[in-house]
Enzyme design. Structure first.
Site, mmCIF file in Angstrom:
data_model
loop_
_atom_site.group_PDB
_atom_site.id
_atom_site.type_symbol
_atom_site.label_atom_id
_atom_site.label_comp_id
_atom_site.label_asym_id
_atom_site.label_seq_id
_atom_site.Cartn_x
_atom_site.Cartn_y
_atom_site.Cartn_z
ATOM 1 N N TYR A 113 117.239 -5.386 -85.319
ATOM 2 C CA TYR A 113 116.678 -4.651 -84.191
ATOM 3 C C TYR A 113 117.663 -3.554 -83.827
ATOM 4 O O TYR A 113 118.332 -3.009 -84.687
ATOM 5 C CB TYR A 113 116.371 -5.631 -83.045
ATOM 6 C CG TYR A 113 115.439 -5.063 -82.011
ATOM 7 C CD1 TYR A 113 114.164 -4.613 -82.360
ATOM 8 C CD2 TYR A 113 115.816 -4.985 -80.679
ATOM 9 C CE1 TYR A 113 113.303 -4.084 -81.416
ATOM 10 C CE2 TYR A 113 114.962 -4.465 -79.718
ATOM 11 C CZ TYR A 113 113.713 -4.010 -80.097
ATOM 12 O OH TYR A 113 112.869 -3.484 -79.162
ATOM 13 N N LYS A 185 109.801 -5.601 -83.411
ATOM 14 C CA LYS A 185 109.444 -6.240 -82.145
ATOM 15 C C LYS A 185 108.614 -7.489 -82.392
ATOM 16 O O LYS A 185 108.801 -8.521 -81.722
ATOM 17 C CB LYS A 185 108.670 -5.255 -81.268
ATOM 18 C CG LYS A 185 108.328 -5.786 -79.892
ATOM 19 C CD LYS A 185 109.564 -6.020 -79.041
ATOM 20 C CE LYS A 185 110.175 -4.740 -78.541
ATOM 21 N NZ LYS A 185 111.269 -4.962 -77.588
#
Length: 651
Positions: A113, A185
């Site tokens: 991420y 996500k």
């Protein structure tokens, strides 16, 4: 509640990991990332599923596979190479991918991420090997429903993450590469929120790009056209949203990294008709859209108030300042982040404490680059174009007389702190060092009833923080309760001649937004309400190590000689426990949805009327059922046992 590493999946009882009937054999099975176990297939499974001769002889456990994969990962010498390796692993074996991440959570989340995924997205067209997700392009709008159904037909979908890639991770417009943020996500929701990866859908809404570098790149794989805007843009997005509503009405729709204007507008537009979410926006919209960053800040404030009020009760013998609305908040930085936190905490006060919106607004003093927001003339709120919407509600009134002693009319942070005597000081300014020794000491000295100063320098990255935690603790002689927006670790210092360790909490929104999503999905809620969000924040606050280590308020109230000393425990759980923490938050959110009647008709039929839920036995039974369903629903990265069945699952 502790979450030891040895119990990574304790929230999923082993007997609920059921045998799986699969319709795949041989190479198709090994090529399916959902079902592939690699060397972990048992001898019985290898025989039944046609795998003999396709795998080496020796069977490995998942733990062995994680050890091997981690060794391979460590051989990659840069973050982007680690990211590429992990993407490849995900394409091969979902269970191994998530199990590896789970065992090295704090180390590897920054790789899959932010910040590393931003680099991968920026280089998407040059790193491209295999598509992942659903690509919907404006130029092909007439085929949108056909393409949507081609990807989703026959599938259960709980979560849809979509982006138009206009504002990716602080690096701006990245065109079709934005699919990487939707997939990342989605992965976070699975890793930390326990959503089944086979029931998530990552979507790229390709409306073009204004990134000149991409438009001029012959290797760019997206639609090489300037961004569509206005009515055409709205029609395209609306067509997509209506498809989600039509085919998956109980799914959670997560808008990710849209440009700020479109993000607010879209959430306002759809918040009453679908459970929509954006964890980056900090609430100019109400919590029907559940914003994660403000939610974790709210939880941290709740935990800090719990510690401070206990400290006050132990030193004065009186319980005081235990509610959100009992505090005085100075927020330094009245941009989108600071305003969002103010709105969020204000709305929580209204819901939890039962005070009016106007009364709650009076608990806040907001400071921007020009100083304290106050009305200089008695008419300025009506005419100042910058004081619109939510910001106008927090402007201090002319009658308070602010600015009379200031030569320029501007009221700064120090003057505000001295006059207001805040109990909570929050920094969202990116003005490094703004919380000076004089400011911090003035705040500390203004609290005379045994309260602890709650100081939250939240600006990111760490080089822009308003004050270093070690300095705050030194200036307050260990009295402050501190949380930051970046990881800072532990402050070691002497307090009263004793060595103490103060663990600094990080307001990381991943401690709450996956749980909010899991709870909304579990309840199949039509929307995410303020009270659902507050239930999640309260559960997170109760999981605070500082609260868990403290005596209860009742114990302090009943004993006249009760002693309580804060020993430096963190205000929020460690990020390593995020999966277990978010599970508890999800249960709390779903329970609140059932109680307040926003859960699906299936839940409401079972729970009965509001009068039925008023019966404590019925209510307790339903809340227990929420937890039981959560145990069945939550996905964890462990291998199930397989049996071959030509009518079994195959995708």
């Amino acid at each position: 509640m502790s979450f030891p590493h040895s119990s990574l999946n304790a929230h999923k009882p082993a007997h609920l990991i059921q045998k799986l009937r699969v319709a795949l054999r041989g190479d198709p099975l090994l090529n399916s990332p959902r079902f592939n176990k690699g060397t972990a297939f048992s001898p019985r499974e290898r025989k039944a599923l046609g795998l003999h001769g396709r795998l080496p002889y020796r069977e490995n456990t998942l733990e062995h596979q994680c050890e091997r994969a981690y060794e391979q990962l460590q051989a990659r010498d840069t973050a982007i190479r680690k990211n590429t390796f992990l993407q490849s692993l995900r394409d091969q074996n979902w269970t191994l991918y998530f199990a590896l991440l789970q065992r090295h959570l704090k180390e590897l989340v920054p790789v899959i991420y932010t910040p590393t995924q931003g680099d991968a997205i920026a280089s998407y067209s040059h790193l491209f090997r295999k598509p992942d997700g659903l690509f919907l392009t404006f130029k092909e709008i007439d085929r949108m429903e056909e393409e949507f159904l081609e990807q989703t037909r026959g599938k259960e979908i709980d979560l849809v993450v979509c982006t138009d890639a206009e504002a990716i991770l602080g690096i701006g417009d990245q065109g079709v590469g934005g699919i990487g943020i939707s997939t990342a996500k989605s992965a976070m929701y699975t890793l930390i929120g326990g959503l089944d990866p086979s029931k998530t859908l990552a979507v790229m809404l390709d409306v073009g790009t204004n990134n000149e570098q991409l438009l001029n790149d012959p290797l760019y794989v997206g639609w090489p056209h300037r961004r569509v805007t206005g009515e055409d843009y709205d029609k395209f997005v609306d067509k997509f949203v209506q498809l989600v509503r039509k085919y998956y009405p109980h799914s959670l729709l997560h808008f990710e990294d849209f440009g700020v204007n479109n993000a607010y507008r879209l959430l306002h537009k759809y918040r009453e008709t679908h459970a929509a979410f954006n964890d980056d926006i900090l609430t100019f919209v109400r919590f029907n859209t559940s914003q994660g960053t403000g939610a974790v800040t709210l939880a941290c404030i709740m935990a800090a108030i719990g510690v401070s009020s206990r400290s006050s009760a132990a030193s004065t013998g009186k319980t005081q300042g235990s509610r959100l609305s009992d505090q005085r908040y100075v927020i330094f930085g009245a941009g989108s982040a600071g305003m969002g936190i103010a709105v969020q905490v204000r709305d929580a006060m209204v819901t939890a404490d039962g005070i009016s919106r106007k009364e709650a607004n009076r608990r806040f003093w907001l400071i921007d680059r020009e100083g304290l927001l106050y009305d200089h003339t008695g008419e300025e709120v009506k005419h100042n174009q910058e004081w619109t919407g939510a910001k106008a509600e927090f402007v201090r009134p002319f009658e308070e007389g602010w600015g009379k002693s200031a030569q320029s009319g501007s009221v700064g942070l120090l003057e505000t702190v001295k006059k207001v005597k805040p109990t909570v000081l929050i920094g969202c300014s990116t003005a490094a060092g703004a919380f000076t020794e004089e400011v911090v000491k003035a705040m500390d000295q203004g609290l005379t009833n045994g309260e602890k100063p709650i100081i939250m320098p939240l600006s990111n990255p760490s080089r822009l923080v308003e004050a270093q935690p070690v300095d705050i603790m030194k200036w307050t002689e260990g009295r402050a309760l501190v949380a930051t927006g970046s990881p800072f670790g532990t402050v070691e210092m002497k307090v009263g001649g004793k060595d103490k360790s103060f663990r600094i909490a990080e307001c990381n929104n991943a401690l709450i937004y996956p749980g909010l999503g899991f709870g909304a999905i579990l309840a199949q809620s039509r929307k995410v309400t303020d009270s659902m969000l507050i239930a999640g924040a309260q559960r997170l606050a109760r999981l605070s190590p500082a609260i868990e280590a403290a005596p209860s308020k009742d114990a302090l109230a009943k004993s006249s000689d009760a002693v309580y000393e804060y020993n430096g425990e963190a205000l929020l759980p460690d990020f390593a426990a995020a999966p277990q923490v978010n599970y508890e938050i999800g249960v709390a959110v779903a329970q609140q949805a059932v109680v307040e009647g926003t859960a699906s008709s299936d839940w409401l039929k079972r729970s009965g009327s509001a009068d039925d839920l008023a019966d404590s036995e019925v209510r307790d039974m339903m809340l227990d059922e929420v937890r039981e369903r959560a145990e069945r629903k939550v996905w964890v990265p462990v291998y199930a046992e397989y049996e071959y069945d030509p009518n079994g699952v195959s995708d």
